[in-house]
Design a protein around this motif. Structure first.
Motif, PDB file in Angstrom:
ATOM      1  N   ASP A 131      43.840  -5.039  -0.246  1.00  0.00           N
ATOM      2  CA  ASP A 131      42.967  -3.934   0.147  1.00  0.00           C
ATOM      3  C   ASP A 131      41.627  -4.064  -0.583  1.00  0.00           C
ATOM      4  N   ARG A 136      38.308  -7.035   4.396  1.00  0.00           N
ATOM      5  CA  ARG A 136      37.985  -6.316   5.634  1.00  0.00           C
ATOM      6  C   ARG A 136      36.817  -6.966   6.365  1.00  0.00           C
ATOM      7  N   HIS A 137      35.792  -7.349   5.608  1.00  0.00           N
ATOM      8  CA  HIS A 137      34.618  -7.982   6.220  1.00  0.00           C
ATOM      9  C   HIS A 137      35.000  -9.289   6.911  1.00  0.00           C
ATOM     10  N   GLU A 140      36.708  -8.541  10.194  1.00  0.00           N
ATOM     11  CA  GLU A 140      35.739  -8.078  11.195  1.00  0.00           C
ATOM     12  C   GLU A 140      34.901  -9.231  11.731  1.00  0.00           C
ATOM     13  N   THR A 151      48.079  -8.012  10.126  1.00  0.00           N
ATOM     14  CA  THR A 151      48.542  -7.937   8.743  1.00  0.00           C
ATOM     15  C   THR A 151      50.062  -7.868   8.685  1.00  0.00           C
ATOM     16  N   LEU A 156      45.909  -3.049   6.077  1.00  0.00           N
ATOM     17  CA  LEU A 156      44.494  -2.947   5.759  1.00  0.00           C
ATOM     18  C   LEU A 156      43.888  -1.955   6.746  1.00  0.00           C
ATOM     19  N   GLU A 157      42.950  -1.149   6.268  1.00  0.00           N
ATOM     20  CA  GLU A 157      42.363  -0.119   7.118  1.00  0.00           C
ATOM     21  C   GLU A 157      41.082  -0.641   7.764  1.00  0.00           C
ATOM     22  N   THR A 158      41.193  -1.139   8.993  1.00  0.00           N
ATOM     23  CA  THR A 158      40.032  -1.538   9.779  1.00  0.00           C
ATOM     24  C   THR A 158      40.438  -1.618  11.251  1.00  0.00           C
TER      25      THR A 158
END
Length: 344
Positions: A131, A136-137, A140, A151, A156-158
């Motif tokens: 996390d 995250r980047h 994306e 995941t 992961l929050e995206t």
């Protein structure tokens, strides 16, 4: 009024079996999401069903899909077994799977390895997430390149993710809290051992555990969360400190790996039969701890099932087929019911 010709045709089991080249019992197992079906066979059945119901022929590719899986290195036998399961599924004809171990607890390393997949002919990626904004980047960026990422075990929050395969970790933590409260009726202190806040899975389990104890078992006080960095030696050191500073300790919940370190500390202190110890993942080691009474309970998820669902979900995404990712059930393993349970 609906035109009957517009209604989706429902494929019959017998015709799915004929087109997929399998028996009707295998089709029934796939349609009801039962075990003991290889991912390759499961996909043939699903493709045959879709072809019958939509009228579109089963598509073939000039080359197999290339899937890449990133897992943390030196993370214990459960992660090693998960990697072996992916390698086993790599034998399927429509995909090749490369499983790579990354440096544990290093988000910058994981982010770089994810970004390096761009332009390498990788079609989709599954990974155990850390996390961190760099991770995250990277996800994306890959999504913009039409390389879906999924995941495993820890999420992961995206919105860029293709999905998550694992258990409901908040519910698993609440289950551990409920059982701790039922095991321990007297007032006392309980400690949580974690790998830190870099795995969302650990955070979710701890939150569920604490919430359940606050709500239903206020006689148990969670004294603190101790970070052993998901490491055997780190957990050993932390638990030795806990035992010295908290003489009223009656329970330990380990939300991550490194159960061996906790077991060693409890045994050296001669308190392995006094303190209720819960952890995750059934392995040959934790099986031994259950049998000798060092551990009281293991919360387990089937890693082979997780690998199979991850592969199926990614290939369905690549082939623009719908696929509902179901949560991996949380199994409660004690020394009385471990016979027949799957390691990993």
């Amino acid at each position: 009024m609906t035109n009957p010709d517009q209604l989706k045709r429902r494929a019959r089991i017998a015709e799915i079996a004929r087109l997929a080249g399998v028996g009707t019992a295998t089709v029934d197992r796939v349609l009801n999401d039962r075990p003991n079906v290889s991912p390759a066979t499961r996909q043939r059945v699903e493709q045959a069903k879709a072809a019958i119901e939509t009228g579109e022929p089963i598509k073939s590719r000039s080359r197999p899909w290339r899937l890449k899986v990133f897992l943390p290195g030196e993370a214990g036998p459960s992660t090693e077994y998960l990697a072996a399961c992916f390698q086993e599924f790599g034998a399927r004809g429509n995909a090749t799977i490369e499983c790579v171990f990354t440096k544990k607890m290093e988000p910058a390393v994981l982010a770089r390895k994810l970004q390096a997949c761009a332009g390498q002919g990788i079609d989709a990626i599954a990974f155990q997430a850390l996390d961190d904004p760099r991770v995250r980047h990277a996800v994306e960026e890959l999504a913009h390149l039409d390389i879906p990422c999924l995941t495993l075990i820890s999420g992961l929050e995206t919105p860029a993710l293709a999905g998550f395969v694992g258990m409901d970790n908040r519910a698993a933590g609440k289950t551990a809290g409920y059982l701790m409260g039922r095991f321990e009726r007297q007032k006392g202190a309980v400690a949580v051992v974690s790998g830190g806040q870099i795995y969302r899975v650990h955070e979710d389990r701890e939150m569920g555990f604490r919430a359940c104890l606050r709500r239903d078992f206020p006689h148990l006080e969670v004294v603190s969360t101790y970070s052993g960095h998901d490491d055997i030696d780190g957990n050993y050191t932390e638990v030795r400190k806990i035992l010295e500073s908290k003489p009223d300790l009656i329970g330990i919940y380990n939300v991550g790996g490194g159960n061996e370190g906790i077991a060693k500390a409890l045994r050296e202190a001669g308190r392995q039969h006094e303190i209720t110890f819960f952890g995750h993942n059934l392995t040959p080691k934790t099986q031994g701890y259950l049998l000798d009474g060092t551990m009281d309970l293991v919360l387990h998820q089937n890693m082979k099932r997780a690998a199979g669902r991850a592969v199926d979900a990614l290939i369905a995404r690549l082939e623009n087929r719908s696929y509902q990712i179901r949560l991996i059930p949380t199994e409660i393993i004690t020394r009385e019911n471990m016979m027949g349970a799957t390691f990993g």
